[in-house]
Design a protein around this motif. Structure first.
Motif, PDB file in Angstrom:
ATOM      1  N   GLN A   1       0.846  -1.192   0.000  1.00 13.96           N
ATOM      2  CA  GLN A   1       0.000   0.000   0.000  1.00 13.96           C
ATOM      3  C   GLN A   1       0.885   1.247   0.000  1.00 13.96           C
ATOM      4  O   GLN A   1       1.749   1.412   0.842  1.00 13.96           O
ATOM      5  CB  GLN A   1      -0.897   0.010   1.228  1.00 13.96           C
ATOM      6  CG  GLN A   1      -1.841   1.186   1.276  1.00 13.96           C
ATOM      7  CD  GLN A   1      -2.739   1.139   2.504  1.00 13.96           C
ATOM      8  OE1 GLN A   1      -2.646   0.204   3.318  1.00 13.96           O
ATOM      9  NE2 GLN A   1      -3.578   2.136   2.650  1.00 13.96           N
ATOM     10  N   GLN A   3       1.882   4.915   0.671  1.00 14.60           N
ATOM     11  CA  GLN A   3       1.563   5.946   1.659  1.00 14.60           C
ATOM     12  C   GLN A   3       2.512   7.122   1.504  1.00 14.60           C
ATOM     13  O   GLN A   3       3.712   6.932   1.267  1.00 14.60           O
ATOM     14  CB  GLN A   3       1.659   5.392   3.075  1.00 14.60           C
ATOM     15  CG  GLN A   3       0.542   4.422   3.438  1.00 14.60           C
ATOM     16  CD  GLN A   3       0.560   4.046   4.900  1.00 14.60           C
ATOM     17  OE1 GLN A   3       1.616   3.802   5.465  1.00 14.60           O
ATOM     18  NE2 GLN A   3      -0.613   4.003   5.516  1.00 14.60           N
ATOM     19  N   VAL A   5       3.479  10.717   3.625  1.00 14.44           N
ATOM     20  CA  VAL A   5       3.306  11.407   4.895  1.00 14.44           C
ATOM     21  C   VAL A   5       4.099  12.704   4.862  1.00 14.44           C
ATOM     22  O   VAL A   5       5.333  12.677   4.786  1.00 14.44           O
ATOM     23  CB  VAL A   5       3.751  10.531   6.074  1.00 14.44           C
ATOM     24  CG1 VAL A   5       3.569  11.292   7.388  1.00 14.44           C
ATOM     25  CG2 VAL A   5       2.962   9.225   6.105  1.00 14.44           C
ATOM     26  N   SER A  25       6.248   5.454   1.135  1.00 10.99           N
ATOM     27  CA  SER A  25       6.465   4.033   1.377  1.00 10.99           C
ATOM     28  C   SER A  25       5.507   3.216   0.520  1.00 10.99           C
ATOM     29  O   SER A  25       4.518   3.738   0.006  1.00 10.99           O
ATOM     30  CB  SER A  25       6.261   3.690   2.854  1.00 10.99           C
ATOM     31  OG  SER A  25       4.944   3.998   3.263  1.00 10.99           O
ATOM     32  N   TYR A 104      -1.946   9.022  -5.527  1.00  8.12           N
ATOM     33  CA  TYR A 104      -1.818   8.962  -4.084  1.00  8.12           C
ATOM     34  C   TYR A 104      -1.498  10.344  -3.533  1.00  8.12           C
ATOM     35  O   TYR A 104      -0.718  11.100  -4.124  1.00  8.12           O
ATOM     36  CB  TYR A 104      -0.732   7.971  -3.687  1.00  8.12           C
ATOM     37  CG  TYR A 104      -0.991   6.577  -4.211  1.00  8.12           C
ATOM     38  CD1 TYR A 104      -0.443   6.159  -5.418  1.00  8.12           C
ATOM     39  CD2 TYR A 104      -1.815   5.704  -3.514  1.00  8.12           C
ATOM     40  CE1 TYR A 104      -0.704   4.903  -5.917  1.00  8.12           C
ATOM     41  CE2 TYR A 104      -2.073   4.435  -4.002  1.00  8.12           C
ATOM     42  CZ  TYR A 104      -1.522   4.041  -5.211  1.00  8.12           C
ATOM     43  OH  TYR A 104      -1.782   2.780  -5.693  1.00  8.12           O
ATOM     44  N   GLY A 106      -0.807  12.571   0.315  1.00  6.40           N
ATOM     45  CA  GLY A 106      -0.609  12.581   1.750  1.00  6.40           C
ATOM     46  C   GLY A 106      -1.767  13.275   2.433  1.00  6.40           C
ATOM     47  O   GLY A 106      -2.722  13.733   1.794  1.00  6.40           O
ATOM     48  N   GLN A 107      -1.678  13.381   3.765  1.00  2.00           N
ATOM     49  CA  GLN A 107      -2.756  13.977   4.544  1.00  2.00           C
ATOM     50  C   GLN A 107      -2.672  15.501   4.574  1.00  2.00           C
ATOM     51  O   GLN A 107      -3.633  16.164   4.973  1.00  2.00           O
ATOM     52  CB  GLN A 107      -2.720  13.437   5.987  1.00  2.00           C
ATOM     53  CG  GLN A 107      -1.721  14.115   6.921  1.00  2.00           C
ATOM     54  CD  GLN A 107      -0.262  13.768   6.628  1.00  2.00           C
ATOM     55  OE1 GLN A 107       0.033  12.902   5.782  1.00  2.00           O
ATOM     56  NE2 GLN A 107       0.650  14.418   7.330  1.00  2.00           N
TER      57      GLN A 107
END
Length: 115
Positions: A1, A3, A5, A25, A104, A106-107
């Motif tokens: 998955q 990710q 950050v 990652s 994808y 990040g937050q």
């Protein structure tokens, strides 16, 4: 998955500097371009900077000469060095990767430039 950050945001006075980090990652980091976007409340995300797998860079006109994007493939991390910050740089900053299996994000990390 996959990710992403982000970190490094905060409150800074006009003219100050911040360095954002984006740790990736779950994928072969080194082969993908990575983008930094920013978003003001109620507005669309805007592309700020891009770095290719080979290290070529591109910037929005509004940040040229002030921001520098870089990557450390050994650490799977992309950085955004932001200098001479202005109040109009205030936004949530996001890193982004477009891979063969999806897009994808990040937050996000908040950057506030204010005296």
């Amino acid at each position: 998955q996959v990710q992403l950050v982000e970190s490094g945001g905060g409150l800074v006075q006009p003219g100050g500097s911040l360095r954002l980090s984006c740790a990736v990652s779950g994928t072969i980091f080194s082969i993908y371009p990575i983008n930094w976007y920013r978003q003001d409340p109620g507005k669309l995300r805007k592309l700020v900077a891009t770095i290719t797998s080979g290290g070529l860079t591109n910037y929005a006109d509004s940040v040229k000469g002030r921001f520098t994007i870089s990557r450390d493939n050994a650490k799977n991390t992309v950085y955004l060095q932001m200098n001479n910050l202005k109040p109009e740089d205030t936004a949530v900053y996001y890193c982004n990767l477009n891979g063969p299996s999806g897009t994808y994000w990040g937050q996000g990390t908040q950057v506030t430039v204010s005296s």
